[in-house]
Design an enzyme around this catalytic site. Structure first.
Site, mmCIF file in Angstrom:
data_model
loop_
_atom_site.group_PDB
_atom_site.id
_atom_site.type_symbol
_atom_site.label_atom_id
_atom_site.label_comp_id
_atom_site.label_asym_id
_atom_site.label_seq_id
_atom_site.Cartn_x
_atom_site.Cartn_y
_atom_site.Cartn_z
ATOM 1 N N ALA A 215 0.824 -1.208 0.000
ATOM 2 C CA ALA A 215 0.000 0.000 0.000
ATOM 3 C C ALA A 215 0.857 1.257 0.000
ATOM 4 C CB ALA A 215 -0.920 0.009 1.220
ATOM 5 N N GLU B 189 3.947 2.037 -6.677
ATOM 6 C CA GLU B 189 4.543 1.191 -7.723
ATOM 7 C C GLU B 189 4.644 1.885 -9.074
ATOM 8 O OE1 GLU B 189 2.807 -1.812 -4.824
ATOM 9 O OE2 GLU B 189 2.257 0.139 -5.609
ATOM 10 N N ASP C 43 27.340 30.468 -26.248
ATOM 11 C CA ASP C 43 28.318 30.888 -27.237
ATOM 12 C C ASP C 43 27.694 32.017 -28.055
ATOM 13 O OD1 ASP C 43 30.712 30.697 -28.778
ATOM 14 O OD2 ASP C 43 29.603 29.609 -30.309
ATOM 15 N N ASN D 87 -3.212 0.868 -7.008
ATOM 16 C CA ASN D 87 -1.927 1.506 -7.300
ATOM 17 C C ASN D 87 -1.572 1.482 -8.781
ATOM 18 O OD1 ASN D 87 -1.704 1.977 -4.605
ATOM 19 N ND2 ASN D 87 0.109 0.729 -4.263
ATOM 20 N N ASP E 96 -4.936 4.333 -10.087
ATOM 21 C CA ASP E 96 -4.021 5.433 -9.756
ATOM 22 C C ASP E 96 -3.213 5.904 -10.957
ATOM 23 O OD1 ASP E 96 -4.696 5.875 -7.202
ATOM 24 O OD2 ASP E 96 -2.781 5.333 -6.314
#
Length: 857
Positions: free
Chosen positions: A278, A282, A324, A692, A696
Site C-alpha cells: 500500500a 509502484e 556561445d 496503485n 491510480d
C-alpha cells in the site's frame, strides 16, 4: 608536434612526402600506420545494456525486493504484477533513449566531404576519411579542411575557423616559418580540420589526422568533463531512500503490534507486507518516465530534440545559461549595418542610393569584390558576401553590375598591404577602385586635415559599436596596367561598417530569460569590444564593466573565480578550458547551468554543464554528442521554450507525485487504523495493486499532461537543494490522505456490520473512487471546482471514466468479483461509497479555498 615552427623541407622529410604528394603505395602504408581520418566516437551502448540501466533507480530496487518477498510468501499474483510494472517502465525508458539516438543520427547530414589530394603526381578527389599523413591537399574557396596541416603554397588564403576557435572573422593565412611558440589562433602557416576556406587557394601537407588533430584533442577534453544528475533524479533518489526507511519502520511497528495482540507470526507478516504494498507507489517511476517521454515529444515538435530523458526536467531548474555568441546568439553571417558618406554616418536601412555619392560607394563595394551569392549559396569572404547581399537589398544585382562595369585588371588582396584594387571602365572613364583597412588607406588618400579628422572620428565611433570597417577610395587612371605605386593619391569615397548581427529573436529570448530569473552569460572566442556590443544590443550586458577576457581568468584560483563569475556577463577571447572553468564556477555556487554552442570548442563545456544544448544545423558532431539537447533549428529562442516546457513538466510531475502519495497515505492510514483497532484486514493485496497500478496510474498520467502555463516563466528558478517533499507539499499530502482515509474507514466500518467481506469491498471501492475523484483536486493549489480549469484537461476526464469503468467491472461482473475478492453490495452501500467519495472532493476543495484566502490575507 609544433609543426608550425618547422620549414617546408623539414615537414616533407618527416612525413615522407614531396610537393607532388604521396604515391598510392605510400598512402596505403600511411593509412595502416595512422588509421582512418575520423574522430573516434564513444562506444555505443547496446539496447540490452540501456534496458538494464533502467533498473538502477532506487524505487525500482525497492519494488524488486517487494516482488521477491511476495514470491517467497506465495503471493504470485503480486509478484507478477509488480515485475510487469517495472519491466514496462524499463521498456519505456529504453525506447525513449534509442529514439533520441535515432533523431540525432538524422541530424548528421553533413557527412565528411571529399578532399582533393595529390596522389602519384595527379590531383584526385577522395573521401576525407581516406586522407592520411603526408598527403598534399589542394584548397580553394568553399572547401572544408579535412585534416591539420602545414601550408606549402599560398595564394591569399582566408579560412573560417569559427567551429574550432569561436571567432567569426576569417584568418588570413601565410606561408612562413615562426621563430617562437604562438597560440593556435596565430599559427598562420597551419590549417585545421573542421574549418573551411572562404577565399583564395593553397596547398598543405597533412601533419595530423583523426584524433591527433586539434579537434581530436578537444574531443579528449570532453572525456574529462563529468555529467551531473538533474535535480529531479537527486530528489527521487533521496525520496526513494527516505520512503524505504519509513516503510520499514511502519511495517515493523505494525508487525510488532500484531504479534503483541496474539496474531500468528505468518499472518502478522502478511499484514505488514500488505502495508508495504500500500505504501510503495509502484507506478511512480513509470509515470515519471511517461510524463518525461510525452514532454520530449512536445519539445521535438518545437525543434528541441532531447537526447537524455532527465534533461527535460533539468531544463526547468536552469538558473544560468552560458551561451556561445557565434551562430547561437548571432546569425554567423556578416551584415552591413552602417556606412559613412559625405561626413555623415548613415544606418544601412536608411540609404538613398539614387544619390551620386551613396550609389558610387555601393557600386564600388560590389565591383571591388570577388564574392558570389547565387541560388542561396554564398562563396567568398564573409565581408565580401555581406557587401554583395547589401547591394541585393537595394536591387543592385552583382551579376548585372559586374557585367555593366567589367573588371579590366586587378591587384589581388594580400595580407601584407591589406588592400585590394580593381580597374573598370566607368561611364567612359578608366577608374581604379581600392578597398582596405581604414588605417592603411588613410595615408594613401588626398585629404585635408578636417576630412582626415572626420574619418578618424567616424572610425572610432563605429569601432566602439563592435563594427568591422572597410574603407573605399578611387582614382581616375589612363591605363589598365596598374602597379602597387598606383595605390596612392586616392580620393575617399566612404566607409562601410558591418558585423555578425544578433538573431532577430535573441533579444526577446534574453529578456524572457531575465524575467524568469535566469542569468544569460555570453562566452565567446571573439574580441571583447565586438562581444560586448552584441551583448549590449540584445540585453545581456548593461555596463561594459561586466565584460572580461579569458586571460583575466587565468590568474584566478577556482575559489576566486567562484566569487568573480556573478560580476561578469560577457567573456571574450576564451579557450575551451576557460569555458569549463566558468561553468564549474557557477555550478559550485549552487546553480543549474545550461551551456549552448555549436563549435567543437564548445563540446567540453557542453558535457560539463547540467544541460548541454548543441545546434542541429551548424553544430559539429562532437558538440552534438556531448550535449543533452540538440536544437533542430539552431534558434536560441527555442531554449527559452524548452525551459518553459521543463518548468511545466516539473510542475506536472509534482502534481502526479502529490496524487500518488496522498492516495497511498490514505491506504496506509486505513491499514494502520484497522491494525490498531484490532479489526480485520481492510484490503486484500490484489485490491491495493489494482488501486496503485490501474485506477491510480491513469489519473497520475493525466495530471502529467496538464496544459502548460506561461506563468511558470514569471517564477524564479527553484533552488538546487529544494526537495520535492517540502513542508507545505507534505502537509497537503498528509491532509488529503487523512480525508480520503476517513471516508474509506467510514465505509469499512459500515460494511463490517454486514460481514468482513462486505467491509473489505466497501473500503476498496471507497478508496478507489475517492482517488479517481482526487485527480481533479491535484490540478492546482487553488480550488478548481466550478472554474474553467476544472474542464481544461480532457485526459483527466478520460482517466476518470476508464478508472470508474474498471471499478464497476470488478464490482459487478461475476467472474471478476471472484478474482478480486469482492462481495455483493446493496444500493445503500453503493450510495454511501459514492457519497463519501464525492464528499472528500468537497472537503479538499473547501480547504484549498481557505488556504487561498489566508495566502491573500
Amino acid at each position: 608536434m609544433n609543426d608550425y615552427l618547422k620549414s617546408k623541407e623539414q615537414i616533407f622529410s618527416e612525413t615522407g612526402t614531396s610537393a607532388d604528394g604521396l604515391t598510392s603505395e605510400q598512402a596505403r602504408a600511411n593509412a595502416e600506420k595512422y588509421g582512418k581520418n575520423e574522430l573516434a566516437g564513444e562506444k555505443k551502448k547496446s539496447v540490452f545494456v540501456i534496458f538494464l540501466e533502467q533498473f538502477k533507480d532506487f524505487l525500482v530496487i525497492i519494488l524488486i525486493a517487494a516482488a521477491i518477498v511476495s514470491a517467497i510468501l506465495g503471493d504470485i499474483e503480486s509478484t507478477i504484477v509488480i515485475l510487469a510494472v517495472i519491466t514496462m517502465n524499463a521498456i519505456l525508458g529504453t525506447v525513449q533513449t534509442v529514439n533520441a539516438a535515432k533523431s540525432l543520427d538524422s541530424l548528421k547530414k553533413l557527412s565528411a566531404p571529399n578532399a582533393k589530394v595529390m596522389r602519384d603526381g595527379n590531383a584526385v578527389v577522395i573521401p576525407s576519411a581516406d586522407v592520411t599523413v603526408g598527403d598534399v591537399v589542394l584548397l580553394e574557396a568553399g572547401d572544408y579542411i579535412c585534416a591539420d596541416g602545414r601550408i606549402i603554397e599560398n595564394a591569399s588564403l582566408k579560412v573560417n575557423e569559427s567551429a574550432l576557435t569561436g571567432e567569426s572573422l576569417n584568418v588570413e593565412k601565410e606561408d612562413k616559418v615562426f621563430e617562437k611558440e604562438v597560440p593556435l589562433a596565430d599559427r598562420l602557416n597551419m590549417v585545421y580540420s573542421g574549418s573551411f576556406v572562404t577565399y583564395g587557394r593553397a596547398k598543405f601537407v597533412v601533419t595530423d589526422t583523426g584524433m591527433n588533430t586539434e579537434v581530436g584533442k578537444i574531443a579528449g577534453l570532453i572525456k574529462s568533463a563529468k555529467e551531473r544528475k538533474t535535480p529531479l533524479q537527486v530528489n527521487l533518489d533521496n525520496f526513494g531512500k527516505k520512503l524505504s526507511i519509513g516503510i520499514l519502520v511502519v511495517c515493523a511497528v505494525v508487525f510488532g503490534l500484531s504479534v503483541f495482540r496474539g496474531e500468528e507470526i505468518m499472518n502478522a507478516f502478511l499484514f505488514a507486507v500488505a502495508l508495504a504494498v500500500a505504501a510503495i507507489p509502484e507506478a511512480l517511476s513509470s509515470i515519471v518516465t511517461i510524463v518525461l517521454s510525452f514532454g520530449t515529444q512536445k519539445m521535438s515538435k518545437e525543434n528541441a530534440i532531447i537526447r537524455k530523458l532527465q534533461a527535460v526536467e533539468g531544463l526547468g531548474s536552469v538558473s544560468v545559461i552560458c551561451s556561445d555568441k557565434t551562430g547561437t546568439l548571432t546569425q554567423n553571417k556578416m551584415t552591413v549595418k552602417k556606412f559613412f558618406v559625405d561626413g555623415e554616418i548613415i544606418d544601412a536601412a536608411d540609404g538613398h542610393f539614387d544619390t551620386d555619392h551613396q550609389k558610387r560607394l555601393l557600386l564600388s563595394s560590389i565591383l571591388c569584390n570577388d564574392a558570389v551569392c547565387k541560388d542561396g549559396e554564398e562563396i567568398g569572404d564573409p565581408t565580401e558576401t555581406a557587401l554583395v547581399n547589401f547591394g541585393s537589398r537595394y536591387n543592385f544585382n552583382f551579376e548585372r553590375v559586374r557585367e555593366k562595369y567589367p573588371r579590366l585588371s586587378e591587384i589581388p588582396f594580400d595580407s601584407d598591404r591589406k588592400l585590394m584594387t580593381t580597374v573598370h571602365n566607368v561611364n567612359g572613364v578608366l577608374t581604379m577602385l581600392t578597398k582596405g583597412a581604414t588605417d592603411v588607406l588613410l595615408d594613401r588618400m588626398i585629404l585635408s586635415d578636417e576630412e582626415k579628422a572626420a574619418i578618424k572620428s567616424a572610425t572610432e565611433q563605429l569601432s566602439e559599436q563592435g563594427l568591422r570597417l572597410l574603407a573605399f577610395a578611387y582614382k581616375e587612371i589612363k591605363s589598365t596596367e596598374v602597379s602597387l605605386d598606383d595605390e596612392n593619391g586616392l580620393t575617399f569615397m566612404g566607409l562601410i561598417a558591418m558585423m555578425d548581427p544578433p538573431r532577430e529573436e535573441s533579444k526577446a529570448a534574453v529578456a524572457e530569460c531575465i524575467s524568469a530569473g535566469i542569468k544569460p552569460v555570453m562566452i565567446t572566442g571573439d574580441h571583447k569590444v565586438t562581444a560586448a556590443a552584441i551583448a549590449k544590443e540584445i540585453g545581456i550586458l548593461k555596463d561594459f564593466s561586466e565584460a572580461a577576457e579569458g586571460a583575466e581568468i587565468d590568474d584566478l584560483t577556482d575559489e576566486q573565480l567562484k566569487e568573480y563569475v556573478p560580476t561578469k556577463s560577457v567573456y571574450a577571447r576564451v579557450s575551451p578550458e576557460h569555458k569549463i572553468r566558468i561553468v564549474r564556477a557557477w555550478q559550485e555556487r549552487g546553480n543549474i547551468v545550461a551551456m549552448t554552442g555549436d563549435g567543437v570548442n564548445d563540446a567540453p563545456a557542453l558535457k560539463q554543464a547540467d544541460i548541454g544544448v548543441a545546434m542541429g544545423i551548424t553544430g559539429t558532431e562532437v558538440s552534438k554528442d556531448a550535449a543533452s539537447m540538440v536544437l533542430a533549428d539552431d534558434n536560441f529562442a527555442t531554449i527559452v521554450k524548452a525551459v518553459n516546457n521543463g518548468r511545466n513538466i516539473y510542475a506536472n510531475i509534482k502534481r502526479s507525485i502529490q496524487f500518488l502519495l496522498s492516495g497511498n497515505t490514505a491506504g496506509i492510514l486505513v491499514v494502520l487504523f484497522a491494525s490498531l483497532a484490532a479489526l480485520p484486514v481492510p484490503f486484500a493485496a490484489v485490491h491495493l495493486l489494482f488501486i496503485n497500478l490501474l485506477t491510480d496510474s491513469l489519473p497520475a498520467i493525466a495530471l502529467g499532461l496538464e496544459p502548460h502555463s506561461k506563468d511558470v516563466m514569471k517564477q524564479k528558478p527553484r533552488p538546487i537543494n529544494e526537495s520535492i517533499l517540502t513542508k507545505s507539499f507534505m502537509l497537503s499530502i498528509v491532509t488529503e490522505g487523512i480525508i480520503i482515509a476517513a471516508a474509506a474507514a467510514a465505509c469499512f466500518l459500515f460494511g463490517l456490520k454486514t460481514s468482513d467481506a462486505v467491509g473489505m469491498t466497501m473500503a476498496f471501492a471507497s478508496i478507489c473512487l475517492s482517488r479517481l475523484i482526487h485527480g481533479f483536486n491535484c490540478k492546482s493549489e487553488d480550488p478548481v471546482l466550478f472554474t474553467k480549469k476544472f474542464f481544461n484537461n480532457k485526459f483527466n476526464f478520460a482517466a476518470f471514466g476508464i478508472g470508474l469503468a474498471l471499478l464497476c467491472a470488478v464490482l459487478f461482473i461475476p467472474g471478476l468479483s471472484g478474482l478480486f475478492k469482492v462481495a455483493e453490495l446493496t444500493g445503500v452501500q453503493i450510495g454511501m461509497i459514492a457519497g463519501t467519495s464525492v464528499g472528500t472532493m468537497l472537503v479538499i476543495q473547501l480547504l484549498k479555498l481557505v488556504k487561498k484566502i489566508l495566502r491573500k490575507g
